[in-house]
Design an enzyme around this catalytic site. Structure first.
Site, PDB file in Angstrom:
ATOM      1  N   TYR A 130       0.948  -1.272   0.045  1.00  0.00           N
ATOM      2  CA  TYR A 130      -0.098  -0.042   0.030  1.00  0.00           C
ATOM      3  C   TYR A 130       0.962   1.455   0.014  1.00  0.00           C
ATOM      4  O   TYR A 130       0.254   2.327  -0.219  1.00  0.00           O
ATOM      5  CB  TYR A 130      -1.053  -0.035   1.224  1.00  0.00           C
ATOM      6  CG  TYR A 130      -1.982  -0.683   1.011  1.00  0.00           C
ATOM      7  CD1 TYR A 130      -2.102  -2.221   0.854  1.00  0.00           C
ATOM      8  CD2 TYR A 130      -3.436  -0.284   0.936  1.00  0.00           C
ATOM      9  CE1 TYR A 130      -3.290  -3.179   0.787  1.00  0.00           C
ATOM     10  CE2 TYR A 130      -4.784  -0.807   0.915  1.00  0.00           C
ATOM     11  CZ  TYR A 130      -4.530  -2.289   0.869  1.00  0.00           C
ATOM     12  OH  TYR A 130      -5.689  -3.018   0.545  1.00  0.00           O
ATOM     13  N   LYS A 181       3.732 -14.977   4.625  1.00  0.00           N
ATOM     14  CA  LYS A 181       4.156 -15.972   3.646  1.00  0.00           C
ATOM     15  C   LYS A 181       5.534 -16.094   3.400  1.00  0.00           C
ATOM     16  O   LYS A 181       6.154 -15.728   2.361  1.00  0.00           O
ATOM     17  CB  LYS A 181       3.615 -15.567   2.041  1.00  0.00           C
ATOM     18  CG  LYS A 181       3.565 -16.564   0.921  1.00  0.00           C
ATOM     19  CD  LYS A 181       2.655 -17.853   0.848  1.00  0.00           C
ATOM     20  CE  LYS A 181       3.040 -18.610  -0.166  1.00  0.00           C
ATOM     21  NZ  LYS A 181       1.878 -19.819  -0.259  1.00  0.00           N
ATOM     22  N   ASP A 214      -2.145 -18.307   2.869  1.00  0.00           N
ATOM     23  CA  ASP A 214      -2.876 -19.393   2.059  1.00  0.00           C
ATOM     24  C   ASP A 214      -3.820 -20.285   3.059  1.00  0.00           C
ATOM     25  O   ASP A 214      -4.774 -20.729   3.062  1.00  0.00           O
ATOM     26  CB  ASP A 214      -2.289 -20.067   1.054  1.00  0.00           C
ATOM     27  CG  ASP A 214      -1.030 -20.538   1.268  1.00  0.00           C
ATOM     28  OD1 ASP A 214      -0.342 -20.431   2.357  1.00  0.00           O
ATOM     29  OD2 ASP A 214      -0.472 -21.422   0.368  1.00  0.00           O
ATOM     30  N   ASP A 238      -5.876  -6.973   4.435  1.00  0.00           N
ATOM     31  CA  ASP A 238      -7.029  -6.473   3.660  1.00  0.00           C
ATOM     32  C   ASP A 238      -7.952  -7.638   3.160  1.00  0.00           C
ATOM     33  O   ASP A 238      -9.233  -7.549   3.521  1.00  0.00           O
ATOM     34  CB  ASP A 238      -6.514  -5.478   2.783  1.00  0.00           C
ATOM     35  CG  ASP A 238      -7.764  -5.215   1.762  1.00  0.00           C
ATOM     36  OD1 ASP A 238      -8.718  -4.683   2.199  1.00  0.00           O
ATOM     37  OD2 ASP A 238      -7.595  -5.301   0.622  1.00  0.00           O
ATOM     38  N   ASP A 242     -11.854  -9.420   4.765  1.00  0.00           N
ATOM     39  CA  ASP A 242     -12.897  -9.509   4.140  1.00  0.00           C
ATOM     40  C   ASP A 242     -13.350 -10.916   4.330  1.00  0.00           C
ATOM     41  O   ASP A 242     -14.563 -11.219   4.740  1.00  0.00           O
ATOM     42  CB  ASP A 242     -12.639  -9.007   2.791  1.00  0.00           C
ATOM     43  CG  ASP A 242     -13.079  -7.664   2.257  1.00  0.00           C
ATOM     44  OD1 ASP A 242     -13.183  -6.666   3.167  1.00  0.00           O
ATOM     45  OD2 ASP A 242     -13.336  -7.332   1.101  1.00  0.00           O
TER      46      ASP A 242
HETATM   47  C1  IPM Z   1     -10.508  -1.302   3.386  1.00  0.00           C
HETATM   48  C2  IPM Z   1     -10.608  -1.005   2.136  1.00  0.00           C
HETATM   49  C3  IPM Z   1      -9.527  -0.093   1.926  1.00  0.00           C
HETATM   50  C4  IPM Z   1      -8.341  -0.798   1.641  1.00  0.00           C
HETATM   51  C5  IPM Z   1      -9.501   0.658   0.225  1.00  0.00           C
HETATM   52  C6  IPM Z   1     -10.917   1.331  -0.028  1.00  0.00           C
HETATM   53  C7  IPM Z   1      -8.583   1.581   0.123  1.00  0.00           C
HETATM   54  O1  IPM Z   1     -10.835  -1.964   1.150  1.00  0.00           O
HETATM   55  O2  IPM Z   1     -10.568  -0.285   4.405  1.00  0.00           O
HETATM   56  O3  IPM Z   1     -10.470  -2.606   3.710  1.00  0.00           O
HETATM   57  O4  IPM Z   1      -7.974  -1.533   0.807  1.00  0.00           O
HETATM   58  O5  IPM Z   1      -7.661  -0.659   2.751  1.00  0.00           O
HETATM   59 MN    MN Z   2     -10.881  -3.894   2.148  1.00  0.00          MN
END
Ligand code: IPM
Ligand code: MN
Length: 339
Positions: A130, A181, A214, A238, A242
């Site tokens: 990032y 990893k 993984d 990130d 999710d």
């Molecule tokens: C998150 C989002 C952000 C990230 C994006 C929107 C820049 O996906 O906060 O997880 O990748 O960190």
């Molecule tokens: Mn995200």
């Protein structure tokens, strides 16, 4: 009673709606906020071309905390070039305010794939892929090269790892898993692993584990309850969060705190979900993630008992097998009533 100065960035889509419910619940918890709203996000960009003016960034430094809803244009919209708001607003705030820990708690909800899980991901929030390292060579030619390196500094990794150890030490299970990893990313992974090994003797009470990223994806799906505190880099964090949100019950419950643990500036609190323009204005947005993010904010502001009560109210509401047709504001009301 202390009044906390909080900057509100409702943002786009459902952002302002979920922030409104978070504020309703904070008020019900008896905490006094002095709020100032900032108009930032896709709408402002499309109207004025501005993403995050320097003057606004400087003003934001003066707050005790920032509460953010969601930022982003509708999915598929081509009006906002990719990265404009992500890099120009969200990442700029994370980097400029040195919000080096992205703390993301997950508590399984009834009916989820992992209803019994209860863990926290400590995602490094200022480095890795990032950071913005890289670029193009020979762009647009047949021999085009694009690089995007992962930046891992000893300073950046160590402060994140220390935070994760301290967090694990204060939790009942006292367990910390490094996810990386190391078998392939032998430079970055080595730095992360050595840093964990070197900090560990300061916390002999914390049990340590390591998973490749993984494999961690499999464990998250098959047995997420094994995790207590996970520490990982920015991009792995990130993606994993999710997945963690999905197995814990849905991204509508996933909260996050972008923390500056050194308190050299305000920290920022936001639900993990996006702007969901498709349901904006319909009253169908789930404000639970924003409300839990506000609880993380209260905790950071030292309002620990109110923070506990709000978190318990959210989790209690969710565990009560709520009617899934409840509107955004009805969910906010139901959580506020539990306080
Ligand atoms: C998150 C989002 C952000 C990230 C994006 C929107 C820049 O996906 O906060 O997880 O990748 O960190
Ligand atoms: Mn995200």
């Amino acid at each position: 009673m202390t009044t906390h100065k909080v900057a509100l960035i409702g943002g786009d889509g459902i952002g302002p709606e979920v922030v409104a419910e978070a504020l309703k619940v904070v008020a019900a918890a008896g905490v006094d906020l002095d709020t100032t709203s900032y108009d930032l996000g896709a709408d402002r960009y499309l109207r004025t071309g501005e993403v995050l003016p320097d003057t606004v960034l400087e003003e934001l430094r003066g707050f005790d905390a920032i509460l953010l809803g969601a930022i982003g244009p509708p999915v598929g919209s081509t009006d906002v070039p990719p990265g404009t708001l992500e890099r120009g607003l969200l990442l700029r705030l994370r980097f400029a305010l040195d919000l080096y820990v992205n703390l993301r708690p997950f508590t399984g909800v009834p009916g989820a794939l992992a209803p019994d899980c209860d863990f926290v991901v400590v995602r490094e929030n200022t480095e890795g892929t990032y950071a913005g390292e890289g670029g193009f060579l020979r762009k647009g030619t047949a021999h085009e090269v694009a690089t995007q390196g992962s930046v891992n500094t000893r300073h950046g990794v160590e402060r994140c790892v220390r935070f994760a150890f301290r967090l694990a030490s204060g939790r009942p299970r006292r367990q910390l898993t490094l996810v990386h990893k190391t078998n392939v990313l032998t430079f970055a992974g080595d730095l992360w692993q050595r840093t964990v090994d070197e900090v560990a003797p300061e916390h002999p009470e914390v049990a340590r584990d390591y998973n490749h990223v993984d494999a961690a994806c499999i464990y998250l799906v098959e047995q997420a309850s094994r995790y207590d505190v996970v520490v990982t880099d920015n991009l792995f964090g990130d993606i994993l969060t999710d997945l963690a949100g999905a197995v814990a019950g849905g991204i509508g419950y996933a909260a996050s705190a972008n923390l500056n643990p050194d308190r050299t500036g305000p920290s920022m609190f936001e639900p993990v979900h996006g702007a969901a323009h498709d349901i904006a204005g319909t009253g169908r947005a789930n404000p639970a993630a924003a409300i839990r993010s506000a609880a993380l904010m209260l905790d950071h502001l030292g309002e620990t008992s109110a923070a506990d009560r709000v978190t318990k109210a959210v989790l209690g509401f969710v565990a009560s097998a709520p009617d899934h047709s409840l509107s955004t504001s009805a969910i906010g009301d139901a959580i506020a009533e539990r306080l």
